[in-house]
Design a protein around this motif. Structure first.
Motif, PDB file in Angstrom:
ATOM      1  N   CYS A  30      13.994   0.339 -21.719  1.00 56.12           N
ATOM      2  CA  CYS A  30      12.647   0.896 -21.869  1.00 56.12           C
ATOM      3  C   CYS A  30      11.839   0.548 -20.630  1.00 56.12           C
ATOM      4  N   MET A  31      11.089   1.526 -20.111  1.00 51.82           N
ATOM      5  CA  MET A  31      10.182   1.227 -19.003  1.00 51.82           C
ATOM      6  C   MET A  31       8.834   1.879 -19.288  1.00 51.82           C
ATOM      7  N   GLY A  32       7.797   1.263 -18.837  1.00 53.52           N
ATOM      8  CA  GLY A  32       6.474   1.806 -19.118  1.00 53.52           C
ATOM      9  C   GLY A  32       5.429   1.251 -18.184  1.00 53.52           C
ATOM     10  N   TRP A  33       4.204   1.684 -18.418  1.00 52.48           N
ATOM     11  CA  TRP A  33       3.068   1.240 -17.621  1.00 52.48           C
ATOM     12  C   TRP A  33       1.902   0.890 -18.538  1.00 52.48           C
ATOM     13  N   PHE A  34       1.213  -0.170 -18.184  1.00 57.75           N
ATOM     14  CA  PHE A  34      -0.049  -0.458 -18.838  1.00 57.75           C
ATOM     15  C   PHE A  34      -1.030  -0.907 -17.772  1.00 57.75           C
ATOM     16  N   ARG A  35      -2.297  -0.963 -18.125  1.00 53.80           N
ATOM     17  CA  ARG A  35      -3.302  -1.369 -17.144  1.00 53.80           C
ATOM     18  C   ARG A  35      -4.265  -2.369 -17.764  1.00 53.80           C
ATOM     19  N   LEU A  36      -4.887  -3.088 -16.868  1.00 53.87           N
ATOM     20  CA  LEU A  36      -5.848  -4.100 -17.290  1.00 53.87           C
ATOM     21  C   LEU A  36      -7.040  -4.044 -16.354  1.00 53.87           C
ATOM     22  N   ALA A  37      -8.198  -3.786 -16.946  1.00 51.43           N
ATOM     23  CA  ALA A  37      -9.440  -3.766 -16.181  1.00 51.43           C
ATOM     24  C   ALA A  37     -10.278  -4.981 -16.575  1.00 51.43           C
ATOM     25  N   PRO A  38     -11.092  -5.474 -15.664  1.00 47.85           N
ATOM     26  CA  PRO A  38     -11.915  -6.648 -15.970  1.00 47.85           C
ATOM     27  C   PRO A  38     -12.760  -6.447 -17.221  1.00 47.85           C
ATOM     28  N   GLY A  39     -12.714  -7.405 -18.110  1.00 45.48           N
ATOM     29  CA  GLY A  39     -13.524  -7.343 -19.318  1.00 45.48           C
ATOM     30  C   GLY A  39     -12.992  -6.435 -20.412  1.00 45.48           C
ATOM     31  N   LYS A  40     -11.808  -5.874 -20.187  1.00 45.25           N
ATOM     32  CA  LYS A  40     -11.232  -4.961 -21.182  1.00 45.25           C
ATOM     33  C   LYS A  40      -9.879  -5.481 -21.671  1.00 45.25           C
ATOM     34  N   GLU A  41      -9.461  -4.961 -22.807  1.00 39.00           N
ATOM     35  CA  GLU A  41      -8.131  -5.273 -23.326  1.00 39.00           C
ATOM     36  C   GLU A  41      -7.088  -4.462 -22.571  1.00 39.00           C
ATOM     37  N   PRO A  42      -5.847  -4.965 -22.515  1.00 38.21           N
ATOM     38  CA  PRO A  42      -4.777  -4.184 -21.887  1.00 38.21           C
ATOM     39  C   PRO A  42      -4.607  -2.845 -22.593  1.00 38.21           C
ATOM     40  N   GLU A  43      -4.341  -1.807 -21.814  1.00 36.58           N
ATOM     41  CA  GLU A  43      -4.130  -0.467 -22.375  1.00 36.58           C
ATOM     42  C   GLU A  43      -2.744   0.028 -22.003  1.00 36.58           C
ATOM     43  N   CYS A 100      11.679   1.153 -26.439  1.00 38.82           N
ATOM     44  CA  CYS A 100      10.279   0.748 -26.312  1.00 38.82           C
ATOM     45  C   CYS A 100       9.709   0.420 -27.695  1.00 38.82           C
ATOM     46  N   PRO A 101       8.983  -0.673 -27.795  1.00 38.03           N
ATOM     47  CA  PRO A 101       8.406  -1.066 -29.095  1.00 38.03           C
ATOM     48  C   PRO A 101       7.376  -0.042 -29.564  1.00 38.03           C
ATOM     49  N   LEU A 102       7.455   0.314 -30.838  1.00 37.18           N
ATOM     50  CA  LEU A 102       6.659   1.424 -31.348  1.00 37.18           C
ATOM     51  C   LEU A 102       5.159   1.196 -31.255  1.00 37.18           C
ATOM     52  N   VAL A 103       4.721  -0.007 -31.473  1.00 35.62           N
ATOM     53  CA  VAL A 103       3.280  -0.275 -31.514  1.00 35.62           C
ATOM     54  C   VAL A 103       2.854  -1.191 -30.378  1.00 35.62           C
ATOM     55  N   ARG A 104       3.649  -2.210 -30.098  1.00 34.75           N
ATOM     56  CA  ARG A 104       3.239  -3.217 -29.104  1.00 34.75           C
ATOM     57  C   ARG A 104       2.943  -2.612 -27.753  1.00 34.75           C
ATOM     58  N   TRP A 105       3.627  -1.512 -27.405  1.00 32.80           N
ATOM     59  CA  TRP A 105       3.440  -0.966 -26.064  1.00 32.80           C
ATOM     60  C   TRP A 105       2.008  -0.511 -25.841  1.00 32.80           C
ATOM     61  N   THR A 106       1.347  -0.076 -26.899  1.00 38.66           N
ATOM     62  CA  THR A 106      -0.025   0.415 -26.754  1.00 38.66           C
ATOM     63  C   THR A 106      -0.984  -0.699 -26.334  1.00 38.66           C
ATOM     64  N   LYS A 107      -0.565  -1.930 -26.569  1.00 36.06           N
ATOM     65  CA  LYS A 107      -1.381  -3.085 -26.184  1.00 36.06           C
ATOM     66  C   LYS A 107      -0.856  -3.729 -24.914  1.00 36.06           C
ATOM     67  N   GLY A 108       0.084  -3.075 -24.272  1.00 36.74           N
ATOM     68  CA  GLY A 108       0.643  -3.629 -23.054  1.00 36.74           C
ATOM     69  C   GLY A 108       1.561  -4.808 -23.292  1.00 36.74           C
ATOM     70  N   GLU A 109       2.114  -4.911 -24.496  1.00 39.29           N
ATOM     71  CA  GLU A 109       2.966  -6.052 -24.836  1.00 39.29           C
ATOM     72  C   GLU A 109       4.434  -5.678 -24.677  1.00 39.29           C
ATOM     73  N   PHE A 110       5.003  -6.128 -23.586  1.00 40.87           N
ATOM     74  CA  PHE A 110       6.407  -5.906 -23.272  1.00 40.87           C
ATOM     75  C   PHE A 110       7.040  -7.261 -22.950  1.00 40.87           C
ATOM     76  N   THR A 111       8.347  -7.303 -22.999  1.00 39.85           N
ATOM     77  CA  THR A 111       9.036  -8.544 -22.673  1.00 39.85           C
ATOM     78  C   THR A 111       8.950  -8.864 -21.184  1.00 39.85           C
ATOM     79  N   SER A 112       9.040  -7.853 -20.362  1.00 41.91           N
ATOM     80  CA  SER A 112       9.023  -8.048 -18.917  1.00 41.91           C
ATOM     81  C   SER A 112       7.913  -7.217 -18.294  1.00 41.91           C
ATOM     82  N   ARG A 113       7.337  -7.742 -17.225  1.00 44.37           N
ATOM     83  CA  ARG A 113       6.329  -6.986 -16.508  1.00 44.37           C
ATOM     84  C   ARG A 113       6.288  -7.423 -15.063  1.00 44.37           C
TER      85      ARG A 113
END
Length: 123
Positions: A30-43, A100-113
């Motif tokens: 599984c590969m993916g992308w998430f982002r993190l902006a100051p003051g916000k939760e990972p997306e 890819c994890p069904l729900v965790r990915w939406t929060k940017g929660e992956f095993t590797s990054r």
């Protein structure tokens, strides 16, 4: 343990495009992308499994496109129609042995990054 290295971040004006790339040191299921902006939760932004199945977050659907080498270790995120709200640090992430994890990915929660690459969109 697998290492992921991103490239392609930078600065762009609103409405512009950027392409982010990532290469892992080993094969990733599984590969993916998430982002993190100051003051916000990972997306979580987008994910793609080893068979090419993709899923996108609503906030980027229609603007971003994820692709990868099937059975390999690299992934790309094509970002079009960028907005100032897209400014953030973008992380490549994934799972080596499972889909890819069904729900965790939406929060940017992956095993590797990776270490992240910064994207700045000016108005």
């Amino acid at each position: 343990q697998v290492d992921l290295v991103e490239s392609g971040g930078g600065s762009v004006q609103a409405g512009g495009s950027l392409t982010l790339s990532c290469r892992a040191s080993g094969r990733m299921y599984c590969m993916g992308w998430f982002r993190l902006a100051p003051g916000k939760e990972p997306e979580g932004l987008a994910i793609i499994d080893d068979d090419g199945d993709t899923t996108y977050a609503n906030i980027v659907k229609g603007r971003f496109a994820i692709s990868r080498d099937i059975g390999g270790n690299s992934v790309t995120l094509q970002m079009n129609g960028l907005k100032p709200d897209d400014s953030a640090t973008y992380y490549c992430a994934g799972e080596r042995w499972v889909r890819c994890p069904l729900v965790r990915w939406t929060k940017g929660e992956f095993t590797s990054r990776g270490q992240g690459t910064q994207v700045i969109v000016s108005s």
